[in-house]
Scaffold this active site. Structure first.
Site, PDB file in Angstrom:
ATOM      1  CG  ASN A   9      -1.725   1.200   1.403  1.00  0.00           C
ATOM      2  OD1 ASN A   9      -1.779   2.049   0.500  1.00  0.00           O
ATOM      3  ND2 ASN A   9      -2.401   1.320   2.537  1.00  0.00           N
ATOM      4  CD1 TRP A  10       3.423   1.011  -2.871  1.00  0.00           C
ATOM      5  CD2 TRP A  10       3.356   2.131  -4.811  1.00  0.00           C
ATOM      6  NE1 TRP A  10       4.063   0.244  -3.812  1.00  0.00           N
ATOM      7  CE2 TRP A  10       4.035   0.905  -5.017  1.00  0.00           C
ATOM      8  CE3 TRP A  10       3.193   2.995  -5.899  1.00  0.00           C
ATOM      9  CZ2 TRP A  10       4.555   0.532  -6.253  1.00  0.00           C
ATOM     10  CZ3 TRP A  10       3.700   2.622  -7.141  1.00  0.00           C
ATOM     11  CH2 TRP A  10       4.377   1.405  -7.312  1.00  0.00           C
ATOM     12  CG  HIS A  97      -5.631   1.670   5.328  1.00  0.00           C
ATOM     13  ND1 HIS A  97      -5.203   2.581   6.272  1.00  0.00           N
ATOM     14  CD2 HIS A  97      -4.598   0.821   5.129  1.00  0.00           C
ATOM     15  CE1 HIS A  97      -3.954   2.283   6.612  1.00  0.00           C
ATOM     16  NE2 HIS A  97      -3.563   1.219   5.937  1.00  0.00           N
ATOM     17  CD  GLU A 169      -3.176  -2.589   7.252  1.00  0.00           C
ATOM     18  OE1 GLU A 169      -2.059  -2.782   6.762  1.00  0.00           O
ATOM     19  OE2 GLU A 169      -3.841  -1.565   7.034  1.00  0.00           O
ATOM     20  N   GLY A 175       2.912   2.031  10.860  1.00  0.00           N
ATOM     21  CA  GLY A 175       3.856   3.137  10.737  1.00  0.00           C
ATOM     22  C   GLY A 175       4.582   3.469  12.027  1.00  0.00           C
ATOM     23  N   GLY A 236       3.139  -1.097   4.255  1.00  0.00           N
ATOM     24  CA  GLY A 236       3.198   0.328   3.967  1.00  0.00           C
ATOM     25  C   GLY A 236       4.635   0.738   3.656  1.00  0.00           C
ATOM     26  N   GLY A 237       5.313   1.269   4.661  1.00  0.00           N
ATOM     27  CA  GLY A 237       6.647   1.829   4.486  1.00  0.00           C
ATOM     28  C   GLY A 237       7.621   0.956   3.702  1.00  0.00           C
TER      29      GLY A 237
HETATM   30  P1  13P Z   1       3.352   0.207   7.652  1.00  0.00           P
HETATM   31  O1  13P Z   1       3.864  -1.052   7.023  1.00  0.00           O
HETATM   32  O2  13P Z   1       4.059   1.447   7.184  1.00  0.00           O
HETATM   33  O3  13P Z   1       3.246   0.090   9.139  1.00  0.00           O
HETATM   34  O4  13P Z   1       1.837   0.397   7.122  1.00  0.00           O
HETATM   35  C1  13P Z   1       0.963  -0.664   7.197  1.00  0.00           C
HETATM   36  C2  13P Z   1      -0.269  -0.304   6.462  1.00  0.00           C
HETATM   37  O5  13P Z   1      -1.039   0.545   6.885  1.00  0.00           O
HETATM   38  C3  13P Z   1      -0.535  -0.978   5.189  1.00  0.00           C
HETATM   39  O6  13P Z   1      -1.820  -0.712   4.732  1.00  0.00           O
END
Ligand code: 13P
Length: 252
Positions: A9-10, A97, A169, A175, A236-237
């Site tokens: 997920n960018w 999300h 999640e 994050g 994410g990251g």
């Molecule tokens: P991170 O991997 O940056 O914690 O984000 C997870 C996320 O929200 C993916 O949708």
């Protein structure tokens, strides 16, 4: 057999050039890999979707949108419909999300409508849910997750579950660099599979992929993904770096 999935997920990162460059590197890096029973998905922003989908066509990489509206068209400034996503070759959408829920006021009722609109357009859905820290501390995380899943998805026909991917999640792990432990993830994923089995049937519960999301990176993925009920990750990251993301796709 249920699929293993790594989905990037960018979020609101990467302009068009950066998105094209990132997908190109991922496609190239995975070209020679034997990804057994594993799907790889990337979700760029709307402005880059068409180009990224074009670059990914015919490769091992699939493309998802990060959101969509439930109406077909009309006076909904700033929104994008399922029909529009399909018109640029996108057949997967992330819905629910926690950032959409928290910052953009998306409710369970809105999400149920989005789910219906996506399914009516034969799209696949990565449906996200998860508790905030206070809820976990108060031992309410199972109730919160159950109610988000129930309100978003339990009105569906059994046949719709072929098009559903679940993504747990925990908001406190997104994050933050703090992941749920592999045991915490497994405990929640087993719970999710059980409520799906109880509401629908064992076959659906056995076949639905349940992803974990929240600070997954190349250093911790193998252990988390090795858990019985964890079928991959929503990243994410770490998905913004081609090398990291490729390593994640090979972490099963
Ligand atoms: P991170 O991997 O940056 O914690 O984000 C997870 C996320 O929200 C993916 O949708």
């Amino acid at each position: 057999m249920r699929k293993q999935i790594v989905a990037g997920n960018w979020k609101m990162n990467n302009d068009l050039e950066a998105s094209k460059s990132l997908v190109k590197k991922i496609v190239k890096g995975l070209k020679k890999e034997k990804l057994k029973n594993t799907r790889v998905i990337v979700a760029p922003t709307f402005v880059s979707l068409a180009k990224v989908a074009n670059k990914a066509k015919g490769t091992k990489v699939e493309v998802a949108a990060q959101n969509m509206h439930f109406e077909k068209s009309g006076a909904f400034t700033g929104e994008v419909s399922a029909e529009m996503l399909k018109s640029v070759g996108v057949k997967i959408v992330i819905l629910g999300h926690s950032e959409r829920r928290e910052y953009f006021g998306e409710t369970d009722a809105m999400l149920a409508k989005k789910v219906d609109a996506a399914l009516a357009n034969n799209m696949e859905i990565i449906f996200c849910f998860g508790e905030v820290l206070e809820e976990r501390k108060a031992n309410k995380h199972f109730d919160v997750v159950e109610s988000q899943i129930r309100n978003g998805l339990f009105h569906l026909e059994a046949s719709a579950w072929d098009s559903i991917i679940l993504a747990y999640e925990p908001v406190w792990a997104i994050g933050t660099g703090e992941t749920a432990s592999p045991e915490q993830a497994q405990e929640m994923h087993a719970f999710i599979r059980k409520i799906v089995a109880d509401e629908f049937n064992d076959d659906i519960a056995e076949n639905v992929s349940i992803l974990y999301g929240g600070s997954v990176n190349p250093g911790n993925a193998k252990e988390i993904f090795s858990k019985e009920d964890v079928d991959g990750g929503l990243i994410g990251g770490a998905a913004l770096n081609a090398e990291n993301f490729i390593t994640l796709a090979k972490s099963f």
